[in-house]
Design an enzyme around this catalytic site. Structure first.
Site, PDB file in Angstrom:
ATOM      1  N   SER A  33       0.840  -1.210   0.000  1.00 46.87           N
ATOM      2  CA  SER A  33       0.000   0.000   0.000  1.00 46.87           C
ATOM      3  C   SER A  33       0.868   1.251   0.000  1.00 46.87           C
ATOM      4  O   SER A  33       1.743   1.396   0.847  1.00 46.87           O
ATOM      5  CB  SER A  33      -0.865   0.063   1.267  1.00 46.87           C
ATOM      6  OG  SER A  33      -1.550  -1.124   1.465  1.00 46.87           O
ATOM      7  N   HIS A  84      -4.087  -0.783  -5.069  1.00 49.63           N
ATOM      8  CA  HIS A  84      -3.357  -1.991  -5.433  1.00 49.63           C
ATOM      9  C   HIS A  84      -3.531  -2.217  -6.933  1.00 49.63           C
ATOM     10  O   HIS A  84      -4.581  -2.662  -7.377  1.00 49.63           O
ATOM     11  CB  HIS A  84      -3.851  -3.194  -4.642  1.00 49.63           C
ATOM     12  CG  HIS A  84      -3.588  -3.038  -3.179  1.00 49.63           C
ATOM     13  ND1 HIS A  84      -2.518  -3.628  -2.559  1.00 49.63           N
ATOM     14  CD2 HIS A  84      -4.219  -2.328  -2.233  1.00 49.63           C
ATOM     15  CE1 HIS A  84      -2.520  -3.287  -1.284  1.00 49.63           C
ATOM     16  NE2 HIS A  84      -3.542  -2.503  -1.054  1.00 49.63           N
ATOM     17  N   HIS A 106      -4.291  -9.904  -0.771  1.00 44.82           N
ATOM     18  CA  HIS A 106      -4.449 -10.005   0.687  1.00 44.82           C
ATOM     19  C   HIS A 106      -5.452 -11.092   1.064  1.00 44.82           C
ATOM     20  O   HIS A 106      -6.428 -11.327   0.354  1.00 44.82           O
ATOM     21  CB  HIS A 106      -4.951  -8.678   1.265  1.00 44.82           C
ATOM     22  CG  HIS A 106      -3.983  -7.550   1.191  1.00 44.82           C
ATOM     23  ND1 HIS A 106      -3.919  -6.706   0.105  1.00 44.82           N
ATOM     24  CD2 HIS A 106      -3.033  -7.122   2.067  1.00 44.82           C
ATOM     25  CE1 HIS A 106      -2.962  -5.798   0.328  1.00 44.82           C
ATOM     26  NE2 HIS A 106      -2.417  -6.027   1.505  1.00 44.82           N
ATOM     27  N   TYR A 108      -7.546 -10.703   3.349  1.00 44.82           N
ATOM     28  CA  TYR A 108      -8.831 -10.056   3.677  1.00 44.82           C
ATOM     29  C   TYR A 108      -9.724  -9.834   2.461  1.00 44.82           C
ATOM     30  O   TYR A 108     -10.894  -9.491   2.603  1.00 44.82           O
ATOM     31  CB  TYR A 108      -8.621  -8.740   4.444  1.00 44.82           C
ATOM     32  CG  TYR A 108      -7.890  -7.633   3.712  1.00 44.82           C
ATOM     33  CD1 TYR A 108      -8.432  -6.987   2.604  1.00 44.82           C
ATOM     34  CD2 TYR A 108      -6.634  -7.212   4.159  1.00 44.82           C
ATOM     35  CE1 TYR A 108      -7.763  -5.977   1.956  1.00 44.82           C
ATOM     36  CE2 TYR A 108      -5.946  -6.199   3.518  1.00 44.82           C
ATOM     37  CZ  TYR A 108      -6.517  -5.586   2.427  1.00 44.82           C
ATOM     38  OH  TYR A 108      -5.838  -4.592   1.782  1.00 44.82           O
ATOM     39  N   GLU A 109      -9.172 -10.039   1.270  1.00 48.84           N
ATOM     40  CA  GLU A 109     -10.024  -9.963   0.076  1.00 48.84           C
ATOM     41  C   GLU A 109     -10.852 -11.235  -0.074  1.00 48.84           C
ATOM     42  O   GLU A 109     -11.704 -11.316  -0.965  1.00 48.84           O
ATOM     43  CB  GLU A 109      -9.147  -9.749  -1.172  1.00 48.84           C
ATOM     44  CG  GLU A 109      -8.412  -8.409  -1.161  1.00 48.84           C
ATOM     45  CD  GLU A 109      -7.375  -8.297  -2.276  1.00 48.84           C
ATOM     46  OE1 GLU A 109      -7.760  -7.882  -3.376  1.00 48.84           O
ATOM     47  OE2 GLU A 109      -6.196  -8.623  -2.040  1.00 48.84           O
ATOM     48  N   ALA A 136       2.717  -1.377   4.354  1.00 45.37           N
ATOM     49  CA  ALA A 136       2.405  -0.233   5.208  1.00 45.37           C
ATOM     50  C   ALA A 136       1.831  -0.803   6.495  1.00 45.37           C
ATOM     51  O   ALA A 136       1.202  -1.861   6.490  1.00 45.37           O
ATOM     52  CB  ALA A 136       1.400   0.678   4.521  1.00 45.37           C
ATOM     53  N   MET A 231      -1.528  -6.217   7.731  1.00 42.66           N
ATOM     54  CA  MET A 231      -2.402  -7.292   7.244  1.00 42.66           C
ATOM     55  C   MET A 231      -1.763  -8.083   6.098  1.00 42.66           C
ATOM     56  O   MET A 231      -2.473  -8.635   5.255  1.00 42.66           O
ATOM     57  CB  MET A 231      -3.733  -6.694   6.767  1.00 42.66           C
ATOM     58  CG  MET A 231      -4.422  -5.806   7.790  1.00 42.66           C
ATOM     59  SD  MET A 231      -5.907  -5.046   7.112  1.00 42.66           S
ATOM     60  CE  MET A 231      -6.281  -3.852   8.427  1.00 42.66           C
ATOM     61  N   SER A 232      -0.453  -8.128   6.051  1.00 41.12           N
ATOM     62  CA  SER A 232       0.196  -8.808   4.917  1.00 41.12           C
ATOM     63  C   SER A 232       1.535  -9.398   5.340  1.00 41.12           C
ATOM     64  O   SER A 232       1.813  -9.534   6.526  1.00 41.12           O
ATOM     65  CB  SER A 232       0.397  -7.815   3.762  1.00 41.12           C
ATOM     66  OG  SER A 232       1.393  -6.859   4.100  1.00 41.12           O
ATOM     67  N   ASN A 255       0.411   5.128  10.053  1.00 36.26           N
ATOM     68  CA  ASN A 255      -0.517   5.648  11.071  1.00 36.26           C
ATOM     69  C   ASN A 255      -0.111   5.133  12.438  1.00 36.26           C
ATOM     70  O   ASN A 255       0.498   4.071  12.536  1.00 36.26           O
ATOM     71  CB  ASN A 255      -1.963   5.205  10.759  1.00 36.26           C
ATOM     72  CG  ASN A 255      -2.094   3.692  10.711  1.00 36.26           C
ATOM     73  OD1 ASN A 255      -1.854   3.067   9.679  1.00 36.26           O
ATOM     74  ND2 ASN A 255      -2.446   3.095  11.836  1.00 36.26           N
ATOM     75  N   HIS A 267      -8.490   5.218   6.010  1.00 34.82           N
ATOM     76  CA  HIS A 267      -7.768   4.519   4.941  1.00 34.82           C
ATOM     77  C   HIS A 267      -7.111   5.497   3.960  1.00 34.82           C
ATOM     78  O   HIS A 267      -5.992   5.270   3.502  1.00 34.82           O
ATOM     79  CB  HIS A 267      -8.718   3.574   4.196  1.00 34.82           C
ATOM     80  CG  HIS A 267      -8.038   2.676   3.195  1.00 34.82           C
ATOM     81  ND1 HIS A 267      -7.129   1.688   3.581  1.00 34.82           N
ATOM     82  CD2 HIS A 267      -8.100   2.607   1.855  1.00 34.82           C
ATOM     83  CE1 HIS A 267      -6.682   1.069   2.506  1.00 34.82           C
ATOM     84  NE2 HIS A 267      -7.248   1.605   1.448  1.00 34.82           N
TER      85      HIS A 267
HETATM   86  I1  8IG Z   1      -1.296   1.032   6.665  1.00 30.33           I
HETATM   87  O1  8IG Z   1      -3.041   0.117  12.134  1.00 30.33           O
HETATM   88  C1  8IG Z   1      -1.960  -0.035   8.102  1.00 30.33           C
HETATM   89  N1  8IG Z   1      -2.245  -1.316   7.949  1.00 30.33           N
HETATM   90  N2  8IG Z   1      -3.890  -4.268  11.136  1.00 30.33           N
HETATM   91  N3  8IG Z   1      -3.463  -2.049  11.648  1.00 30.33           N
HETATM   92  C2  8IG Z   1      -3.474  -3.072  10.752  1.00 30.33           C
HETATM   93  N4  8IG Z   1      -3.103  -2.922   9.491  1.00 30.33           N
HETATM   94  C3  8IG Z   1      -2.688  -1.713   9.126  1.00 30.33           C
HETATM   95  C4  8IG Z   1      -2.635  -0.619   9.983  1.00 30.33           C
HETATM   96  C5  8IG Z   1      -3.048  -0.800  11.318  1.00 30.33           C
HETATM   97  N5  8IG Z   1      -2.172   0.426   9.313  1.00 30.33           N
END
Ligand code: 8IG
Length: 294
Positions: A33, A84, A106, A108-109, A136, A231-232, A255, A267
């Site tokens: 990302s 993406h 991912h 999560y998709e 990220a 998440m990756s 973040n 996001h």
């Molecule tokens: I960019 O704060 C990003 N991806 N799980 N938590 C999770 N995934 C993320 C975060 C986050 N920031």
């Protein structure tokens, strides 16, 4: 996982050779990302591949970058998330043949784990001996600033999944019981640190997502030793180690994790933070890559 997953990766690698006009590649880079702009610091976007859709002679070897949709390689699902691109680029950096994925699949998709690691297995089948996995993440370590790149020293895989679950891999592939004592190569981390001595190293917690964490979950992750959360990457790194690739992981903190900043998580802000840091991380990658192969 099925034998098929490895055969599918070999087929994708053969298609990659056709499309790129390069019989093999040396190193792969997965841009997560917000990292896509970093690709342009590595190499300008190439012309669309003109290779025929069916078989035919590979285009003559050229130094020009070649870019194509990963869906042209087969085995990759259609991407669903904004930011993406689902493209891949074959570029030469010096004599190094580099396969760059602009975006990733991912969990999560809703895709199977085999789909999540298909790019890694394709890279291995194409001859790559090292892979740079970027992502990220949310910063947990209080010393991290938004926009800061951090090397992955280790990970905590909290996805509850493994790319190696299932029957024994086919002949010619290593056993499922892969040693993960050093997932993220100490040699490659040292190489990156020589390029940028200010680089921090941290532990990446991989969660399934797509929701972000609660503040209580972040306190739990901090207590467990995580410095950042995303998440990756973890499943890809496991698949890469299984195939003997050396792995470098770099996370861009985009973040503060939940509960660590005054405002909630957005996001669009996450994507924007990635774009802001793209030049720095692109230059970093360009500096590191020439030394990645032993
Ligand atoms: I960019 O704060 C990003 N991806 N799980 N938590 C999770 N995934 C993320 C975060 C986050 N920031």
């Amino acid at each position: 996982m099925s034998d098929d997953a490895y055969g599918a990766a070999r087929a994708s690698a053969a298609r990659l050779a056709e499309l790129s006009g390069r019989a093999e590649h040396d190193v792969a880079v997965v841009l997560g990302s917000g990292w896509a702009p970093a690709a342009d610091a590595l190499s300008p976007p190439g012309p669309a591949s003109t290779a025929p859709a069916t078989t035919g002679p590979a285009s003559p070897a050229t130094r020009a970058p070649v870019e194509f949709a990963v869906t042209e390689l087969g085995g990759f699902p259609q991407p669903t998330v904004a930011g993406h691109a689902g493209a891949a680029r074959s570029v030469l950096i010096g004599d190094l043949r580099v396969l760059i994925y602009l975006g990733r699949t991912h969990l999560y998709e809703g895709h199977p784990v085999d789909a999540v690691v298909h790019g890694v297995r394709t890279a291995a089948a194409a001859g790559c001996r090292a892979i740079v996995l970027t992502n990220a993440s949310g910063g947990i370590n209080a010393s991290y600033q938004v926009g800061q790149p951090v090397l992955l020293r280790d990970h905590i895989n909290l996805t509850g999944r493994s790319p190696l679950a299932g029957p024994e891999p086919p002949a010619g592939y290593g056993p499922r019981f892969v040693d993960l004592t050093e997932v993220y190569s100490a040699r490659l981390r040292a190489l990156a640190t020589r390029a940028d001595p200010t680089l921090a190293q941290g532990v990446y917690a991989a969660l399934p997502g797509p929701h972000y964490e609660t503040p209580a979950e972040i306190r739990m992750l901090a207590a467990a030793g995580a410095d950042m959360v995303g998440m990756s990457t973890a499943l890809e790194a496991i698949a890469a180690r299984h195939l003997g690739l050396e792995v470098l992981g770099i996370s861009l903190i985009t973040n503060p994790a939940a509960g660590l900043a005054a405002t909630g998580l957005d996001h669009a802000e996450v994507i924007a933070a990635g774009r802001g840091a793209a030049a720095r991380v692109g230059a970093l990658l360009a500096q590191i890559l020439p030394g990645v192969l032993t």
